[in-house]
Design a protein around this motif. Structure first.
Motif, PDB file in Angstrom:
ATOM      1  N   ASN A  55       0.833  -1.207   0.000  1.00 51.62           N
ATOM      2  CA  ASN A  55       0.000   0.000   0.000  1.00 51.62           C
ATOM      3  C   ASN A  55       0.866   1.255   0.000  1.00 51.62           C
ATOM      4  O   ASN A  55       0.627   2.206  -0.755  1.00 51.62           O
ATOM      5  CB  ASN A  55      -0.920   0.020   1.225  1.00 51.62           C
ATOM      6  CG  ASN A  55      -2.049  -0.982   1.121  1.00 51.62           C
ATOM      7  OD1 ASN A  55      -2.334  -1.491   0.044  1.00 51.62           O
ATOM      8  ND2 ASN A  55      -2.693  -1.268   2.236  1.00 51.62           N
ATOM      9  N   ASP A 112      -7.484  -5.557   0.909  1.00 52.89           N
ATOM     10  CA  ASP A 112      -6.602  -4.633   0.197  1.00 52.89           C
ATOM     11  C   ASP A 112      -7.317  -3.981  -0.978  1.00 52.89           C
ATOM     12  O   ASP A 112      -7.186  -2.773  -1.211  1.00 52.89           O
ATOM     13  CB  ASP A 112      -5.362  -5.390  -0.282  1.00 52.89           C
ATOM     14  CG  ASP A 112      -4.364  -4.491  -0.985  1.00 52.89           C
ATOM     15  OD1 ASP A 112      -4.161  -3.359  -0.509  1.00 52.89           O
ATOM     16  OD2 ASP A 112      -3.792  -4.915  -2.001  1.00 52.89           O
ATOM     17  N   ARG A 116      -7.979   0.384  -1.099  1.00 55.00           N
ATOM     18  CA  ARG A 116      -7.026   1.132  -1.925  1.00 55.00           C
ATOM     19  C   ARG A 116      -7.411   2.593  -2.106  1.00 55.00           C
ATOM     20  O   ARG A 116      -6.556   3.453  -2.218  1.00 55.00           O
ATOM     21  CB  ARG A 116      -6.874   0.452  -3.291  1.00 55.00           C
ATOM     22  CG  ARG A 116      -6.091  -0.838  -3.203  1.00 55.00           C
ATOM     23  CD  ARG A 116      -5.753  -1.401  -4.561  1.00 55.00           C
ATOM     24  NE  ARG A 116      -5.049  -2.665  -4.436  1.00 55.00           N
ATOM     25  CZ  ARG A 116      -4.520  -3.325  -5.452  1.00 55.00           C
ATOM     26  NH1 ARG A 116      -4.628  -2.828  -6.682  1.00 55.00           N
ATOM     27  NH2 ARG A 116      -3.893  -4.465  -5.257  1.00 55.00           N
ATOM     28  N   SER A 123      -5.768   6.729  -0.567  1.00 58.43           N
ATOM     29  CA  SER A 123      -4.764   5.673  -0.414  1.00 58.43           C
ATOM     30  C   SER A 123      -3.835   5.972   0.756  1.00 58.43           C
ATOM     31  O   SER A 123      -3.455   5.075   1.516  1.00 58.43           O
ATOM     32  CB  SER A 123      -3.947   5.525  -1.700  1.00 58.43           C
ATOM     33  OG  SER A 123      -4.758   5.097  -2.768  1.00 58.43           O
TER      34      SER A 123
END
Length: 238
Positions: A55, A112, A116, A123
């Motif tokens: 990430n 995930d 996002r 993010s």
């Protein structure tokens, strides 16, 4: 005639706040009962740290300035360091890191995809909130593992995560564009539910367990409180 003042006043029960020691003991008992075996714990936690690193890597790739890329890169390095330490722990426990982590990829990858965000700002706050939340959760869950490993594992999750750096860039973005305030607050509230679901999936609930919700609730209440403090630090409503 009704004698309004003839009755003795009832006894008032003053709520008693739990001490830190009481809260810690309750929390440890609750988590100890629902903690998974050591390899399951390590595999899931290691893959979550890898997700956090990924990430942060995406955040770096779309960061608007070189300064942001460099600073957030340090946070990514810290997350990868935690991942590597957890991988080492898997090896020490007799497991194959990739095989142990593979068991949990679907659940973590699903989270995930949800977390996002639509742009760099979402993010970034996802990385900030999820890193803090999962470090906190796994540190608490590690306290329920065997004594020969839990102290070492708690130290991994309590180590620096770069949270301050991420918060500084978020705060600067909000100050520059106040319209981000409500959007990021809403995103943070939505993310909380998904983080709770992923954390809950790490717990093991025996068939014979009664009053499960009551036992687990104090732990998740503390996690929500920590999440709220992270949001408050940015002036966002959790």
């Amino acid at each position: 005639m009704v004698k309004w003042f003839s009755r003795k006043p009832g006894r008032i029960e003053v709520p008693r706040l739990r001490s830190r020691a009481d809260a810690s003991a309750t929390e440890k008992v609750a988590l100890a009962e629902f903690a998974p075996d050591i390899l399951a714990f390590l595999g899931r936690a290691a893959y979550v740290q890898l997700m956090i690193f990924e990430n942060l890597s995406r955040v770096i790739s779309t960061a608007p300035t070189t300064a942001a890329k460099t600073a957030i890169g340090k946070a990514a390095e810290l997350s990868m360091a935690k991942h590597r330490k957890l991988v080492d722990e898997i090896t020490k426990a007799g497991g194959s890191p990739a095989e142990v982590m593979d068991t949990f990829t679907n659940e973590v990858d699903q989270f995930d995809r949800i977390a996002r965000g639509a742009d760099w700002y979402e993010s970034l706050i996802s990385a900030y909130l999820s890193a803090g939340f999962f470090d906190d959760f796994y540190a608490r869950l590690a306290a329920g593992l065997p004594t020969e490993s839990h102290t070492r594992l708690v130290a991994i999750f309590r180590a620096e995560s770069g949270e301050k750096v991420l918060a500084e860039f978020l705060q600067a973005a909000i100050d520059e564009n106040p319209r981000l305030d409500s959007r990021l607050a809403m995103w943070g509230r939505r993310l909380m539910g998904d983080m709770m679901l992923l954390a809950r999936s790490a717990l093991v609930f025996p068939d014979h367990t009664r009053n499960t919700e009551a036992q687990v609730e104090p732990v998740f209440t503390e996690l929500v409180a920590s999440h709220t403090r992270r949001m408050d630090a940015l002036g966002l409503t959790a």
